[in-house]
Design a protein around this motif. Structure first.
Motif, PDB file in Angstrom:
ATOM      1  N   HIS A  25       0.860  -1.192   0.000  1.00  0.00           N
ATOM      2  CA  HIS A  25       0.000   0.000   0.000  1.00  0.00           C
ATOM      3  C   HIS A  25       0.896   1.242   0.000  1.00  0.00           C
ATOM      4  O   HIS A  25       1.985   1.224   0.577  1.00  0.00           O
ATOM      5  CB  HIS A  25      -0.846  -0.028   1.270  1.00  0.00           C
ATOM      6  N   THR A  72       3.421  -6.791   4.046  1.00  0.00           N
ATOM      7  CA  THR A  72       2.034  -6.950   4.475  1.00  0.00           C
ATOM      8  C   THR A  72       1.692  -8.433   4.450  1.00  0.00           C
ATOM      9  O   THR A  72       1.953  -9.105   3.451  1.00  0.00           O
ATOM     10  CB  THR A  72       1.100  -6.175   3.517  1.00  0.00           C
ATOM     11  N   ALA A 103      -2.405  -4.117   8.414  1.00  0.00           N
ATOM     12  CA  ALA A 103      -3.720  -3.778   7.851  1.00  0.00           C
ATOM     13  C   ALA A 103      -4.593  -5.021   7.670  1.00  0.00           C
ATOM     14  O   ALA A 103      -5.814  -4.931   7.705  1.00  0.00           O
ATOM     15  CB  ALA A 103      -3.563  -3.053   6.519  1.00  0.00           C
ATOM     16  N   LYS A 128      -9.477  -0.923  11.933  1.00  0.00           N
ATOM     17  CA  LYS A 128      -9.894  -1.987  11.004  1.00  0.00           C
ATOM     18  C   LYS A 128     -10.212  -3.226  11.832  1.00  0.00           C
ATOM     19  O   LYS A 128     -11.349  -3.512  12.138  1.00  0.00           O
ATOM     20  CB  LYS A 128      -8.775  -2.290  10.003  1.00  0.00           C
ATOM     21  N   HIS A 134     -14.036   3.302  10.762  1.00  0.00           N
ATOM     22  CA  HIS A 134     -13.042   3.623   9.747  1.00  0.00           C
ATOM     23  C   HIS A 134     -13.590   4.723   8.852  1.00  0.00           C
ATOM     24  O   HIS A 134     -14.758   5.022   8.887  1.00  0.00           O
ATOM     25  CB  HIS A 134     -12.780   2.354   8.938  1.00  0.00           C
TER      26      HIS A 134
HETATM   27  C1  LIG Z   1      -2.005  -3.096   3.303  1.00  0.00           C
HETATM   28  C2  LIG Z   1      -2.503  -1.752   3.729  1.00  0.00           C
HETATM   29  N1  LIG Z   1      -1.677  -0.938   4.387  1.00  0.00           N
HETATM   30  C3  LIG Z   1      -2.092   0.270   4.809  1.00  0.00           C
HETATM   31  C4  LIG Z   1      -3.367   0.718   4.561  1.00  0.00           C
HETATM   32  C5  LIG Z   1      -3.767   2.069   5.036  1.00  0.00           C
HETATM   33  O1  LIG Z   1      -4.545   1.960   6.134  1.00  0.00           O
HETATM   34  P1  LIG Z   1      -5.238   3.199   6.817  1.00  0.00           P
HETATM   35  O2  LIG Z   1      -6.573   3.345   6.178  1.00  0.00           O
HETATM   36  O3  LIG Z   1      -5.329   2.789   8.217  1.00  0.00           O
HETATM   37  O4  LIG Z   1      -4.365   4.390   6.607  1.00  0.00           O
HETATM   38  C6  LIG Z   1      -4.265  -0.086   3.864  1.00  0.00           C
HETATM   39  C7  LIG Z   1      -5.639   0.363   3.594  1.00  0.00           C
HETATM   40  O5  LIG Z   1      -6.539  -0.356   3.370  1.00  0.00           O
HETATM   41  C8  LIG Z   1      -3.820  -1.366   3.437  1.00  0.00           C
HETATM   42  O6  LIG Z   1      -4.652  -2.184   2.777  1.00  0.00           O
END
Ligand SMILES: Cc1ncc(COP(=O)(O)O)c(C=O)c1O
Length: 387
Positions: A25, A72, A103, A128, A134
């Protein structure tokens, strides 16, 4: 920043490079950059997994400067990376730390843990996995959890004693962030208990695989593991329907059309452009999952009608979606399909119709063109004069 402090404290100040797989992400490279580190992207293979050969090569290339890997798990491609332990080992062997993006923690809680794969740091998106609202309702909350060797570097605060003995400076204005919303996560954990939390994870994974099974043969999913299973989410490929010339349907059309069926669209074009990523979570009942699948299957039929030239390439239910109450109930109706097809495409929609507030808008236009909505001061003068 905690990882950077750890390296500095060990006299390893040169360790400033963070490896990030291309499936990550955008918040990952953004966070690494904000922490003053440099980003090097590693490749993914055709199955969506981290490309081990490329990871090994990059870890070798940066062996003297490697600070960390941000990974991730399960990946944003919706699969449990089968080589995750080896991935973490490679990074450790080259002097780096492993930061796991939490996440997708709702596919792990109770079944496995970041420590089990060898991660040194992970953040928990409490908004989440742990029930804090959210999106528009936020705010979000993402505390990090660390292995013991990093605990001394956890952030401190000038007014209240928090953090480790060698704490980095405060990263949040208040010592525990938005502490009041933590009660939501606390209540969620206490009320569900260990068994309930684990069941939530099982349902999240089961629901995703149920949707995958129901949509098989209608849409192609991009990635699955060797058993043909996904983790808690999956990506469906809509690119085969998108053509430069001739009849074409894209992910925006499907997302907007879902509104006519009463659904907010899932994530589109992340992590792969032209696709739709579906993450049902544990929260939806089977009835709702079935209605959602019925809608997507019906939409697939509508796509086919466009592809086959059975309906007009531009004036069709997909291109004109979503349809508002104002349009459907208006005296003038010029479309080549019926009002019923527009607004009540399946019987369940009639039972509980949700009307979209506005018709089709051009999303990228709105993103790229700032429009000032502040009326001039004269308008207030005029208003005052009238009242
Ligand atoms: C793998 C991953 N990292 C980070 C994020 C960002 O999360 P946030 O909405 O808490 O900023 C997401 C958002 O869905 C995500 O899927």
């Amino acid at each position: 920043m905690t990882i950077r402090a750890y390296h500095r404290d060990r006299g390893d100040a040169r360790r400033t490079v963070v490896l990030i797989p291309s499936s990550a992400h955008g918040t990952n490279p953004a966070s690494a950059t904000m922490a003053g580190l440099k980003v090097a992207v590693t490749a993914c293979d055709a199955h969506g997994y981290v490309d081990l050969a490329d990871l090994r090569a990059k870890a070798g290339q940066y062996r003297d400067t490697l600070a960390a890997l941000m990974v991730t798990y399960p990946s944003t491609h919706g699969v449990f990376e089968e080589d995750i332990r080896e991935i973490c080992d490679i990074v450790h062997e080259h002097g780096g730390q492993v930061y796991m993006d939490g996440a997708n923690m709702n596919a792990q809680v109770g079944l496995t843990s970041p420590a089990a794969i060898g991660a040194d740091v992970c953040h928990l998106n409490l908004h989440k996995t742990f029930a804090i609202p959210h999106g528009g309702g936020g705010p979000g909350m993402g505390p990090i959890a660390v292995a013991a060797h990093l605990a001394p570097y956890l952030p401190g605060h000038p007014a209240v004693r928090v953090g480790g003995e060698k704490a980095i400076p405060a990263i949040s204005a208040a010592p525990w962030g938005s502490a009041s919303i933590l009660l939501i996560s606390y209540g969620y954990v206490r009320m569900l208990g260990a068994g309930g939390l684990t069941d939530a994870t099982r349902y999240a994974i089961l629901n995703a695989n149920y949707i995958k099974a129901r949509l098989a043969g209608h849409y192609d999913e991009l990635y699955a593991n060797h058993n043909g299973r996904v983790a808690h989410e999956m990506i469906f490929d809509l690119r085969p329907f998108k053509h430069g010339t001739g009849p074409s349907v894209d992910e925006q059309d499907v997302a907007k059309r879902l509104m006519d069926y009463g659904f907010h669209a899932p994530t589109v074009s992340f992590p792969v452009a032209g696709t739709m990523m579906i993450e049902p979570t544990e929260s939806e009942a089977k009835d709702e999952l079935d209605r959602f699948c019925d809608a997507l299957i019906a939409i697939r039929g509508e796509i086919q009608a466009v592809m086959d030239g059975r309906v007009d390439a531009r004036d069709n239910v997909l291109k004109n979606a979503p349809h508002t109450a104002e349009e459907v109930s208006g005296n003038v109706w010029t479309h080549s399909y019926t009002r019923e097809q527009a607004a009540y495409p399946l019987p369940f929609v009639r039972a509980n119709k949700v009307w979209p507030a506005v018709g089709r808008i051009d999303n990228p236009y709105g993103d790229r063109n700032l429009i000032c909505a502040c009326p001039p001061i004269e308008m207030y003068e005029e208003l005052e004069a009238k009242t």
